[in-house]
Design an enzyme around this catalytic site. Structure first.
Site, mmCIF file in Angstrom:
data_model
loop_
_atom_site.group_PDB
_atom_site.id
_atom_site.type_symbol
_atom_site.label_atom_id
_atom_site.label_comp_id
_atom_site.label_asym_id
_atom_site.label_seq_id
_atom_site.Cartn_x
_atom_site.Cartn_y
_atom_site.Cartn_z
ATOM 1 N N TYR A 78 41.825 71.936 45.937
ATOM 2 C CA TYR A 78 42.266 70.533 46.029
ATOM 3 C C TYR A 78 41.471 69.751 47.071
ATOM 4 O O TYR A 78 41.275 68.548 46.917
ATOM 5 C CB TYR A 78 43.779 70.458 46.281
ATOM 6 C CG TYR A 78 44.540 70.713 45.007
ATOM 7 C CD1 TYR A 78 44.666 69.705 44.050
ATOM 8 C CD2 TYR A 78 45.058 71.962 44.723
ATOM 9 C CE1 TYR A 78 45.315 69.950 42.846
ATOM 10 C CE2 TYR A 78 45.703 72.217 43.524
ATOM 11 C CZ TYR A 78 45.826 71.207 42.592
ATOM 12 O OH TYR A 78 46.444 71.442 41.401
ATOM 13 N N ARG A 81 38.394 68.715 45.260
ATOM 14 C CA ARG A 81 38.658 67.587 44.346
ATOM 15 C C ARG A 81 38.897 66.288 45.119
ATOM 16 O O ARG A 81 38.500 65.209 44.682
ATOM 17 C CB ARG A 81 39.849 67.918 43.433
ATOM 18 C CG ARG A 81 39.488 69.024 42.430
ATOM 19 C CD ARG A 81 40.632 69.347 41.511
ATOM 20 N NE ARG A 81 41.037 68.203 40.737
ATOM 21 C CZ ARG A 81 42.276 68.016 40.269
ATOM 22 N NH1 ARG A 81 43.218 68.905 40.521
ATOM 23 N NH2 ARG A 81 42.571 66.956 39.562
ATOM 24 N N GLN A 119 49.086 58.464 35.794
ATOM 25 C CA GLN A 119 49.146 59.927 35.778
ATOM 26 C C GLN A 119 48.033 60.502 36.644
ATOM 27 O O GLN A 119 47.934 61.713 36.797
ATOM 28 C CB GLN A 119 48.980 60.432 34.338
ATOM 29 C CG GLN A 119 50.102 59.997 33.415
ATOM 30 C CD GLN A 119 49.703 60.163 31.959
ATOM 31 O OE1 GLN A 119 48.978 59.357 31.380
ATOM 32 N NE2 GLN A 119 50.169 61.227 31.359
ATOM 33 N N HIS A 137 52.179 62.036 38.642
ATOM 34 C CA HIS A 137 51.758 63.421 38.847
ATOM 35 C C HIS A 137 51.366 63.685 40.298
ATOM 36 O O HIS A 137 50.626 64.610 40.595
ATOM 37 C CB HIS A 137 50.612 63.779 37.897
ATOM 38 C CG HIS A 137 51.029 63.786 36.448
ATOM 39 N ND1 HIS A 137 50.142 63.809 35.398
ATOM 40 C CD2 HIS A 137 52.265 63.761 35.879
ATOM 41 C CE1 HIS A 137 50.811 63.812 34.255
ATOM 42 N NE2 HIS A 137 52.102 63.776 34.521
ATOM 43 N N CYS A 148 59.159 72.509 54.621
ATOM 44 C CA CYS A 148 60.212 71.534 54.933
ATOM 45 C C CYS A 148 60.019 70.209 54.173
ATOM 46 O O CYS A 148 60.900 69.348 54.217
ATOM 47 C CB CYS A 148 60.284 71.273 56.438
ATOM 48 S SG CYS A 148 58.924 70.295 57.099
ATOM 49 N N CYS A 174 57.433 72.541 61.410
ATOM 50 C CA CYS A 174 57.982 73.880 61.165
ATOM 51 C C CYS A 174 56.920 74.963 61.051
ATOM 52 O O CYS A 174 57.256 76.119 60.764
ATOM 53 C CB CYS A 174 58.860 73.867 59.921
ATOM 54 S SG CYS A 174 57.937 73.868 58.371
ATOM 55 N N GLY A 211 43.567 54.498 28.840
ATOM 56 C CA GLY A 211 42.851 55.752 29.070
ATOM 57 C C GLY A 211 43.724 56.984 29.164
ATOM 58 O O GLY A 211 43.418 57.898 29.921
ATOM 59 N N ALA A 255 38.317 51.672 29.621
ATOM 60 C CA ALA A 255 39.132 51.012 30.649
ATOM 61 C C ALA A 255 38.312 49.960 31.391
ATOM 62 O O ALA A 255 38.771 48.832 31.605
ATOM 63 C CB ALA A 255 39.669 52.053 31.627
HETATM 64 ZN ZN LIG Z 1 57.291 71.726 57.702
#
Ligand SMILES: [Zn+2]
Length: 272
Positions: A78, A81, A119, A137, A148, A174, A211, A255
Site C-alpha cells: 500500500y 501504491r 470507489q 472503498h 484501536c 496503543c 468510469g 472521464a
Molecule cells: Zn491504536
C-alpha cells in the site's frame, strides 16, 4: 504552416438530453470508479500487481487474513501504491468536477449542489478541489490503527521503488500496527460513507456515473437503485458496462474528455 485540421478540437459533443436533465437539477451526484483514476495513469488493483507483486495473490495483499499473516508485506504494497498516486496528477475530468457546482449553478440559473462519491482510494478528486468526497472503498491517505481504530499518520514518504517488506508504524495511543485505510476484500464498506451516500442518492435529481464498470457490489447496485427511485441516471464510460442498458444515457467517452467537455458546454451556454 501546419494544417488547421491537426488542431481540430477532439472534445466530444455533450448529449442534449444530458444538458436538458442538468438544467432542471438542483442536486447532482457524481459517482466515480477506476476508469477515472486510470486516466491519470493509476493502475487498477490487478494491473498494479506486476513486477515484485506478481508473486502474490490479492488474498495475500488485500484481505484481513493477508494482513494478519504479514503486515510488513501488506504495508509495503500500500505504501508503493500511495507513492504511485502521489506522483500522478488530477486530469481534466477531476478538474472539471471541482468546478461543476458553480458552472451548473450559472447554467441552470439556480443553486446546484454537486456531491461526489467514489470507489477510488486515491486523493485526486480532493486535489482537484472537490469537497466532501465519500470514499466507499476507503482511502490510501487515511491510515488508522489496526487495534484501536484511531486515525494515524504516515511515518514518511513511500519508497519510489517497490520493496517487499516495510514494517508499519506503531499507533501512538496503543502501540498497535498502523494499517492502510482502504477496504479489503471481505470487509464491510465504511458505514458512515455508505449511509451518507445513500442519503445523497435519495436527495439527488441526476446521477452521473463516471468510469465504473459496475461489477463491485454493493457499490455497483447504486445506479440501478437510483434509476428505480426515479432519478435521471447517465453514464460516462468509453465502453459499455453492465449498467449501460439499465440507465437513461450511456455517453461513450472517457472521464477526462466527457467531464471536460461538459464543463466547457455549461460555461459557454450558461453565460449566453
Ligand atoms: Zn491504536
Amino acid at each position: 504552416m501546419t494544417s488547421p485540421a491537426l488542431f481540430k478540437n477532439p472534445v466530444p459533443e455533450v448529449p442534449a438530453v444530458l444538458l436538458d436533465a442538468l438544467r432542471l437539477a438542483r442536486r447532482v451526484v457524481v459517482f466515480s470508479g477506476a476508469g477515472m483514476s486510470a486516466e491519470s495513469g493509476i493502475p487498477i488493483f490487478r494491473d498494479a500487481m506486476h513486477g515484485l507483486w506478481a508473486q502474490f495473490s490479492p488474498h495475500e495483499l488485500a484481505t484481513p487474513e493477508g494482513w494478519e499473516a504479514d503486515p510488513a508485506r501488506v504495508w509495503a504494497w500500500y505504501e508503493w501504491r500511495r507513492g504511485l498516486v502521489m506522483r500522478a496528477a488530477p486530469h481534466a475530468g477531476h478538474m472539471a468536477l471541482g468546478q461543476l457546482a458553480s458552472a451548473l449553478s450559472r447554467f441552470a440559473g439556480h443553486d446546484v449542489v454537486v456531491d461526489a462519491v467514489t470507489q477510488n482510494v486515491d486523493d485526486l478528486h480532493e486535489r482537484a478541489g472537490v469537497k466532501g468526497v465519500q470514499h466507499l472503498h476507503g482511502s490510501l491517505f487515511a491510515p488508522r490503527c489496526s487495534a484501536c481504530g484511531q486515525p494515524a499518520e504516515f511515518a514518511g514518504v513511500p519508497p519510489v521503488e517497490p520493496v517487499a517488506s516495510l514494517v508499519p508504524p506503531r499507533c501512538k495511543h496503543c502501540q498497535g500496527f498502523i494499517r492502510p485505510g482502504v477496504v479489503w476484500f471481505g470487509e464491510s464498506l465504511p458505514q458512515d460513507a455508505w449511509q451518507r451516500t445513500e442519503a445523497l442518492m435519495a436527495q439527488c435529481d441526476v446521477l452521473l456515473v463516471v468510469g465504473t464498470s459496475g461489477v463491485v457490489y454493493p457499490a455497483a447496485g447504486l445506479p440501478a437503485a437510483a434509476r428505480q427511485a426515479g432519478k435521471w441516471v447517465a453514464e460516462i464510460n468509453p465502453t459499455a458496462s453492465e449498467l449501460s442498458s439499465h440507465i437513461h444515457l450511456h455517453w461513450q467517452t472517457t472521464a477526462a474528455q466527457g467531464l471536460g467537455s461538459l464543463l466547457q458546454a455549461l460555461t459557454t451556454r450558461g453565460t449566453a
